[in-house]
Every structure is written in structure tokens, then in C-alpha cells.
Write a protein that holds these residues in place. Structure first.
Motif, mmCIF file in Angstrom:
data_model
loop_
_atom_site.group_PDB
_atom_site.id
_atom_site.type_symbol
_atom_site.label_atom_id
_atom_site.label_comp_id
_atom_site.label_asym_id
_atom_site.label_seq_id
_atom_site.Cartn_x
_atom_site.Cartn_y
_atom_site.Cartn_z
ATOM 1 N N MET A 212 -1.810 -0.675 -0.604
ATOM 2 C CA MET A 212 -1.595 0.362 -1.280
ATOM 3 C C MET A 212 -0.495 -0.412 -2.593
ATOM 4 O O MET A 212 0.328 -0.630 -1.781
ATOM 5 N N ALA A 213 -1.064 0.325 -3.453
ATOM 6 C CA ALA A 213 0.730 -0.422 -4.712
ATOM 7 C C ALA A 213 0.968 0.055 -5.572
ATOM 8 O O ALA A 213 0.410 1.633 -6.005
ATOM 9 N N LEU A 214 2.178 0.570 -6.034
ATOM 10 C CA LEU A 214 2.523 0.489 -6.645
ATOM 11 C C LEU A 214 3.194 0.242 -7.881
ATOM 12 O O LEU A 214 3.496 -0.778 -7.609
ATOM 13 N N ARG A 215 4.059 1.004 -9.035
ATOM 14 C CA ARG A 215 4.834 -0.120 -10.204
ATOM 15 C C ARG A 215 6.133 -0.432 -9.524
ATOM 16 O O ARG A 215 6.494 0.450 -9.056
ATOM 17 N N ASP B 37 -1.713 -4.725 -6.951
ATOM 18 C CA ASP B 37 -1.610 -5.076 -6.469
ATOM 19 C C ASP B 37 -0.905 -6.033 -5.249
ATOM 20 O O ASP B 37 -1.499 -6.595 -5.036
ATOM 21 N N ARG B 38 0.382 -5.231 -4.428
ATOM 22 C CA ARG B 38 1.106 -6.457 -4.516
ATOM 23 C C ARG B 38 1.674 -5.748 -2.864
ATOM 24 O O ARG B 38 2.038 -4.548 -2.819
ATOM 25 N N PRO B 39 1.948 -6.527 -1.790
ATOM 26 C CA PRO B 39 2.782 -5.682 -0.979
ATOM 27 C C PRO B 39 3.843 -4.906 -0.971
ATOM 28 O O PRO B 39 4.776 -4.826 -1.620
#
Length: 150
Positions: A1-4, A141-143
Motif C-alpha cells: 500500500m502506498a500513501l502520499r 509505491d514506496r514502503p
């Protein structure tokens, strides 16, 4: 899951508010014959009031939901999401109405009509803005860090 990221959200919010000002102030000036300074002042004050009110409303609504349903906001059912959105709009009118009357010099019913019109304008603008922003700056998409998950 990625968030801003927080910095990305800040950029998004600043751009959103600038765009809203550039849209709403000239329309207000055109419709009501107000000067540019009065139009900008009114829209800026309304934006600040809403930016202060929205998190307060959301926190209060979340606490009430937890107290009565033992449910967190992310588990909110669709019907209650509608109630949440409507309650934000209704209460924001109560919060912003005095500024519209004072700065704009409008009577009560004209101020209510203007507030409802601005709410509709900003709802349409929010749809277009966020669609365009998501296409312009898609979520990468980043940790996630532990504080972003909670």
C-alpha cells in the motif's frame, strides 16, 4: 500500500487552495459586483475558517462514532459516510456564515445562498482538481513508515 507523504499533501493542499481562490474570487466579484480586494479577502477568510473547522469536525465526528458504535473512521459504512459529508457541509455553513455577512455585507438569506453556491462550486472543483492532481502526480509505491500505518 502506498500513501502520499506529508510534504506531498502539503503541496496538494496549497495548490488546491490557490486554485480555489483563483476560481471563486473572480466569480464572487463578477456575480456580486465586489472589488477584487474584498473578493479575495472573503474567499481567503472562508478557506482559513474551513481549514480550521474541517479537522475539528472530523475529530468530533470520529469520537462520537467511537463512543456510540465502537468503530474507527476507516471502517465507516457508506451511509454514515454520507451523514459525515453532509454534517461537514451543514456545520461549515454555520461556521462561515458570519464571515460572509460581515465581509461581504450580505443579509442572512443571501449569505446562506452564497454559502451553498460556494459549497457546490468547491465540490465540483474538488472532483476535477483531485482527478487532475492524481494524474499529474500519481502516488508512488514506496514502503510505509510505521507512523503512516497507524
Amino acid at each position: 500500500m502506498a500513501l502520499r507523504s506529508l510534504s506531498e499533501r502539503i503541496v496538494q493542499t496549497v495548490l488546491y487552495e490557490i486554485g480555489g481562490l483563483l476560481l471563486a474570487a473572480p466569480l464572487y466579484s463578477l456575480i456580486f459586483g465586489a472589488g477584487a480586494a474584498q473578493s479575495v479577502l472573503l474567499i481567503v477568510v472562508l478557506s482559513v475558517l474551513f481549514l480550521i473547522w474541517q479537522p475539528l469536525h472530523n475529530a468530533l465526528f470520529d469520537r462520537l462514532e467511537w463512543r456510540f458504535a465502537r468503530r474507527v473512521a476507516s471502517d465507516r459504512p457508506p451511509g454514515l459516510r454520507i451523514v459525515h459529508a453532509l454534517s461537514l457541509e451543514v456545520t461549515s455553513i454555520i461556521v462561515t456564515l458570519p464571515a460572509i455577512m460581515l465581509i461581504g455585507g450580505h443579509g442572512l438569506w443571501e449569505a446562506v445562498a452564497l454559502d451553498l453556491g460556494l459549497s457546490a462550486l468547491y465540490a465540483a472543483y474538488a472532483f476535477v482538481f483531485h482527478l487532475a492532481y492524481d494524474r499529474w502526480r500519481p502516488v508512488v509505491d514506496r514502503p510505509l513508515r510505521s507512523e503512516e500505518i497507524a
